[in-house]
Design a protein around this motif. Structure first.
Motif, PDB file in Angstrom:
ATOM      1  N   UNK A  39      12.561 -82.629   8.280  1.00 43.80           N
ATOM      2  CA  UNK A  39      12.988 -84.095   8.392  1.00 43.80           C
ATOM      3  C   UNK A  39      11.728 -85.003   7.863  1.00 43.80           C
ATOM      4  N   UNK A  40      12.257 -85.820   6.920  1.00 43.70           N
ATOM      5  CA  UNK A  40      10.848 -86.568   6.234  1.00 43.70           C
ATOM      6  C   UNK A  40      11.302 -87.764   6.186  1.00 43.70           C
ATOM      7  N   UNK A  41      10.083 -88.724   6.039  1.00 41.03           N
ATOM      8  CA  UNK A  41      10.573 -90.218   5.819  1.00 41.03           C
ATOM      9  C   UNK A  41      10.892 -90.400   4.681  1.00 41.03           C
ATOM     10  N   UNK A  42      11.694 -91.469   4.144  1.00 33.67           N
ATOM     11  CA  UNK A  42      12.375 -91.313   2.925  1.00 33.67           C
ATOM     12  C   UNK A  42      11.510 -92.347   2.005  1.00 33.67           C
ATOM     13  N   UNK A  43      11.384 -92.219   0.661  1.00 31.26           N
ATOM     14  CA  UNK A  43      10.535 -92.810  -0.069  1.00 31.26           C
ATOM     15  C   UNK A  43       9.145 -92.347  -0.346  1.00 31.26           C
ATOM     16  N   UNK A  47       1.457 -95.923  -4.051  1.00 30.32           N
ATOM     17  CA  UNK A  47       1.925 -96.631  -5.258  1.00 30.32           C
ATOM     18  C   UNK A  47       2.114 -95.905  -6.398  1.00 30.32           C
ATOM     19  N   UNK A  48       1.737 -94.670  -6.451  1.00 25.76           N
ATOM     20  CA  UNK A  48       1.904 -93.685  -7.423  1.00 25.76           C
ATOM     21  C   UNK A  48       3.237 -93.037  -7.368  1.00 25.76           C
ATOM     22  N   UNK A  49       3.865 -93.453  -6.277  1.00 19.99           N
ATOM     23  CA  UNK A  49       5.317 -92.792  -6.179  1.00 19.99           C
ATOM     24  C   UNK A  49       5.386 -91.170  -5.514  1.00 19.99           C
ATOM     25  N   UNK A  50       4.284 -90.767  -5.019  1.00 20.20           N
ATOM     26  CA  UNK A  50       4.174 -89.455  -4.261  1.00 20.20           C
ATOM     27  C   UNK A  50       5.186 -89.535  -3.061  1.00 20.20           C
ATOM     28  N   UNK A  51       5.956 -88.740  -3.117  1.00 22.99           N
ATOM     29  CA  UNK A  51       7.097 -88.830  -1.913  1.00 22.99           C
ATOM     30  C   UNK A  51       6.859 -88.093  -0.610  1.00 22.99           C
ATOM     31  N   UNK A  52       7.112 -88.658   0.657  1.00 23.84           N
ATOM     32  CA  UNK A  52       6.989 -87.860   1.802  1.00 23.84           C
ATOM     33  C   UNK A  52       7.628 -86.590   1.847  1.00 23.84           C
ATOM     34  N   UNK A  54       7.630 -84.456  -0.361  1.00 23.29           N
ATOM     35  CA  UNK A  54       6.618 -83.396  -0.970  1.00 23.29           C
ATOM     36  C   UNK A  54       5.484 -83.091  -0.102  1.00 23.29           C
ATOM     37  N   UNK A  55       5.166 -83.560   1.049  1.00 25.51           N
ATOM     38  CA  UNK A  55       4.156 -83.505   2.184  1.00 25.51           C
ATOM     39  C   UNK A  55       4.454 -82.128   2.804  1.00 25.51           C
ATOM     40  N   UNK A  56       3.519 -81.181   2.768  1.00 27.90           N
ATOM     41  CA  UNK A  56       3.934 -80.044   3.578  1.00 27.90           C
ATOM     42  C   UNK A  56       3.581 -80.355   5.311  1.00 27.90           C
ATOM     43  N   UNK A  57       4.022 -79.327   6.143  1.00 28.21           N
ATOM     44  CA  UNK A  57       3.799 -79.652   7.405  1.00 28.21           C
ATOM     45  C   UNK A  57       2.483 -79.202   7.925  1.00 28.21           C
ATOM     46  N   UNK A  58       2.326 -79.693   9.097  1.00 35.11           N
ATOM     47  CA  UNK A  58       0.994 -79.176   9.858  1.00 35.11           C
ATOM     48  C   UNK A  58      -0.211 -79.581   9.061  1.00 35.11           C
ATOM     49  N   UNK A  59      -1.293 -78.877   9.209  1.00 37.57           N
ATOM     50  CA  UNK A  59      -2.672 -79.144   8.835  1.00 37.57           C
ATOM     51  C   UNK A  59      -2.642 -79.208   7.221  1.00 37.57           C
ATOM     52  N   UNK A  60      -1.591 -78.342   6.713  1.00 34.51           N
ATOM     53  CA  UNK A  60      -1.537 -78.554   5.289  1.00 34.51           C
ATOM     54  C   UNK A  60      -1.455 -79.820   4.601  1.00 34.51           C
ATOM     55  N   UNK A  61      -0.834 -80.773   5.550  1.00 37.21           N
ATOM     56  CA  UNK A  61      -0.661 -82.017   4.883  1.00 37.21           C
ATOM     57  C   UNK A  61      -1.872 -82.927   4.653  1.00 37.21           C
ATOM     58  N   UNK A  62      -3.001 -82.527   5.225  1.00 34.92           N
ATOM     59  CA  UNK A  62      -4.147 -83.195   4.828  1.00 34.92           C
ATOM     60  C   UNK A  62      -4.701 -82.894   3.829  1.00 34.92           C
ATOM     61  N   UNK A  63      -4.310 -81.585   3.390  1.00 31.58           N
ATOM     62  CA  UNK A  63      -4.747 -81.228   2.087  1.00 31.58           C
ATOM     63  C   UNK A  63      -3.903 -82.091   0.548  1.00 31.58           C
ATOM     64  N   UNK A  64      -2.884 -82.380   1.089  1.00 33.68           N
ATOM     65  CA  UNK A  64      -2.108 -83.128   0.081  1.00 33.68           C
ATOM     66  C   UNK A  64      -2.268 -84.731  -0.185  1.00 33.68           C
ATOM     67  N   UNK A  65      -2.532 -85.231   0.995  1.00 33.18           N
ATOM     68  CA  UNK A  65      -2.642 -86.720   1.277  1.00 33.18           C
ATOM     69  C   UNK A  65      -3.975 -87.122   0.478  1.00 33.18           C
TER      70      UNK A  65
END
Length: 157
Positions: A39-43, A47-52, A54-65
């Motif tokens: 489950x992810x937020x839509x959109x 502003x670059x258009x990176x999608x929710x 595409x963000x991994x789960x857990x601590x890996x999310x901090x590496x993507x953001x």
């Protein structure tokens, strides 16, 4: 011990912090489970258009953001904390009034408070375990693997 020289005020402060961390941990566990389920937020989250999505789960999310995004999250949490401090007494009084209007006696209130405290303690250990196992072998739901139902954690990221 930790509270050998402490007075009631110090104990009350530590208990308040313990309850707050327990509540945050319960939300963290819920968030981990929900995002692992896909489950992810839509959109887009920037502003670059990176999608929710595409963000991994857990601590890996901090590496993507981006770092500025993480700083915004931390700043927002700080603002929530400041806002809560302003209305804490009012919220506590409202909760007491609701419990009284529901007909709860002192014993039931104490029981519910103890349940919340213990659930928060369990959640603190649970989210810590998820983070440790994610870092060890990218398998935070190790119990599922042990019972033969492994979770394909962060597959595709």
């Amino acid at each position: 011990g930790l509270l050998a020289d402490a007075d009631q005020e110090r104990f009350d402060r530590l208990r308040t912090v313990e309850i707050k961390h327990g509540r945050i941990s319960m939300l963290a566990i819920l968030g981990h489970l929900v995002t692992t389920a896909g489950v992810r937020l839509p959109g887009a989250y920037d502003l670059a258009g990176d999608q929710f999505a595409d963000v991994p789960t857990g601590l890996a999310a901090f590496g993507k953001l981006p770092a500025a995004g993480v700083a915004q999250i931390v700043g927002f949490i700080g603002l929530i904390e400041l806002g809560f401090a302003q209305i804490k007494d009012e919220l506590e009084a409202d909760c007491e009034a609701r419990m009284d209007s529901a007909g709860w006696d002192a014993a039931k209130k104490d029981s519910k408070r103890a349940i919340e405290l213990n659930n928060g303690r369990a959640a603190q250990m649970g989210i810590l375990a998820l983070m440790v196992h994610e870092k060890l072998d990218n398998n935070p739901y190790i119990i599922n693997s042990l019972i033969g139902a492994p979770v394909d954690f962060n597959a595709g990221f």
